[in-house]
Design a protein around this motif. Structure first.
Motif, PDB file in Angstrom:
ATOM      1  N   VAL A  80     -10.286   0.970  -3.082  1.00 44.23           N
ATOM      2  CA  VAL A  80      -8.868   0.930  -3.464  1.00 44.23           C
ATOM      3  C   VAL A  80      -7.965   0.672  -2.258  1.00 44.23           C
ATOM      4  N   GLY A  81      -8.560   0.133  -1.191  1.00 44.40           N
ATOM      5  CA  GLY A  81      -7.769  -0.292  -0.043  1.00 44.40           C
ATOM      6  C   GLY A  81      -7.342   0.795   0.915  1.00 44.40           C
ATOM      7  N   LEU A  82      -8.032   1.911   0.911  1.00 41.16           N
ATOM      8  CA  LEU A  82      -7.726   2.988   1.865  1.00 41.16           C
ATOM      9  C   LEU A  82      -8.756   2.927   2.989  1.00 41.16           C
ATOM     10  N   ALA A  83      -8.447   2.147   4.005  1.00 37.91           N
ATOM     11  CA  ALA A  83      -9.408   1.832   5.062  1.00 37.91           C
ATOM     12  C   ALA A  83      -9.500   2.897   6.143  1.00 37.91           C
ATOM     13  N   ILE A  84      -8.475   3.732   6.271  1.00 39.02           N
ATOM     14  CA  ILE A  84      -8.439   4.717   7.356  1.00 39.02           C
ATOM     15  C   ILE A  84      -8.715   6.109   6.809  1.00 39.02           C
ATOM     16  N   THR A  85      -9.704   6.781   7.387  1.00 35.16           N
ATOM     17  CA  THR A  85      -9.927   8.202   7.134  1.00 35.16           C
ATOM     18  C   THR A  85      -9.753   8.899   8.475  1.00 35.16           C
ATOM     19  N   ALA A  86      -8.869   9.878   8.512  1.00 33.70           N
ATOM     20  CA  ALA A  86      -8.601  10.601   9.746  1.00 33.70           C
ATOM     21  C   ALA A  86      -8.792  12.091   9.523  1.00 33.70           C
ATOM     22  N   VAL A  87      -9.407  12.732  10.504  1.00 33.23           N
ATOM     23  CA  VAL A  87      -9.506  14.185  10.532  1.00 33.23           C
ATOM     24  C   VAL A  87      -8.480  14.621  11.572  1.00 33.23           C
ATOM     25  N   VAL A  88      -7.577  15.505  11.162  1.00 32.90           N
ATOM     26  CA  VAL A  88      -6.462  15.868  12.033  1.00 32.90           C
ATOM     27  C   VAL A  88      -6.462  17.372  12.277  1.00 32.90           C
ATOM     28  N   GLU A  89      -6.425  17.743  13.546  1.00 32.78           N
ATOM     29  CA  GLU A  89      -6.254  19.137  13.942  1.00 32.78           C
ATOM     30  C   GLU A  89      -4.764  19.377  14.154  1.00 32.78           C
ATOM     31  N   VAL A  90      -4.229  20.389  13.512  1.00 31.83           N
ATOM     32  CA  VAL A  90      -2.803  20.693  13.609  1.00 31.83           C
ATOM     33  C   VAL A  90      -2.638  22.075  14.221  1.00 31.83           C
ATOM     34  N   HIS A  91      -1.814  22.159  15.258  1.00 31.21           N
ATOM     35  CA  HIS A  91      -1.478  23.421  15.913  1.00 31.21           C
ATOM     36  C   HIS A  91      -0.016  23.734  15.581  1.00 31.21           C
ATOM     37  N   LEU A  92       0.225  24.868  14.957  1.00 27.95           N
ATOM     38  CA  LEU A  92       1.599  25.265  14.658  1.00 27.95           C
ATOM     39  C   LEU A  92       2.217  25.955  15.868  1.00 27.95           C
TER      40      LEU A  92
END
Length: 161
Positions: A69-81
Motif C-alpha cells: 500500500v505504498g508505505l516504504a518506510i518503517t522506523a523504530v523510534v526511541e522517545v525520551h520525555l
C-alpha cells in the motif's frame, strides 16, 4: 488505555488450540477448526464468542503488507520525555495513540520513555511527522530514529502456552 485483565487462567486446552488456529487465519471455517480440535462446530462457535466477549480475542483484522500500500518506510523510534510526571506521560500516550502512522507504541523502562514503530510513505512524509510528534512538542526532550532496512519478521501471532 486501561490495563487489560489476564484471562489466561480460564483457558482450557480446547480454547488454546482454537486460539492457535484463529490467530494464524481467523477465516478458517469453524467446521475445520472443530475437526482439528475434536469438538463440534457449535461448540467451537460458542468458545470463539466467549473468547471475544472475554477480550482474549481482542480484534479480528486483516494484516496488510505496508509495501503493498505504498508505505516504504518503517522506523523504530526511541522517545525520551523531558519528565515522567503522570500528566506528561498521559499526554504523550494520547498523542501517540491518536496518530495513525504510529503502528505500535510501548511505554518502556531502561532510560527511554517510549518505543514507537512508525510506518510512512517516504522520508519526506516521515520528516513532517517527526516535526509534529517530537520536534514541536515541549514534552519531548529528544528522540532517535532507527530506519528498518528489511522487515525480517513482523508477526502478530502470540505464543499460546
Amino acid at each position: 488505555m486501561p490495563s487489560r485483565p489476564s484471562h489466561a487462567r480460564g483457558l482450557d486446552a480446547f480454547d488454546r488450540a482454537i486460539l492457535r488456529i484463529v490467530q494464524r487465519d481467523n477465516k478458517t471455517p469453524q467446521r475445520v477448526i472443530a475437526e482439528a480440535v475434536n469438538l463440534s462446530a457449535a461448540a467451537v462457535q460458542r468458545r470463539i464468542a466467549a473468547l471475544e466477549d472475554a477480550g482474549v480475542i481482542a480484534r479480528n483484522v486483516a494484516v496488510v503488507d505496508p509495501d503493498a500500500v505504498g508505505l516504504a518506510i518503517t522506523a523504530v523510534v526511541e522517545v525520551h520525555l523531558r519528565d515522567e510526571r503522570a500528566a506528561t506521560v498521559d499526554a504523550a500516550k494520547a498523542l501517540f495513540r491518536e496518530t495513525p502512522d504510529v503502528q505500535q507504541c510501548y511505554f518502556v523502562t531502561g532510560g527511554v520513555t517510549f518505543v514507537l514503530v512508525i510506518v510512512s510513505r517516504d522520508m519526506r512524509t516521515y520528516e513532517a511527522l517527526t516535526r509534529r510528534l517530537f520536534a514541536e512538542n515541549d514534552f519531548v526532550e529528544r528522540y532517535r530514529t532507527l530506519v528498518a532496512l528489511d522487515r525480517v519478521k513482523a508477526d502478530t501471532a502470540v505464543v499460546i502456552p
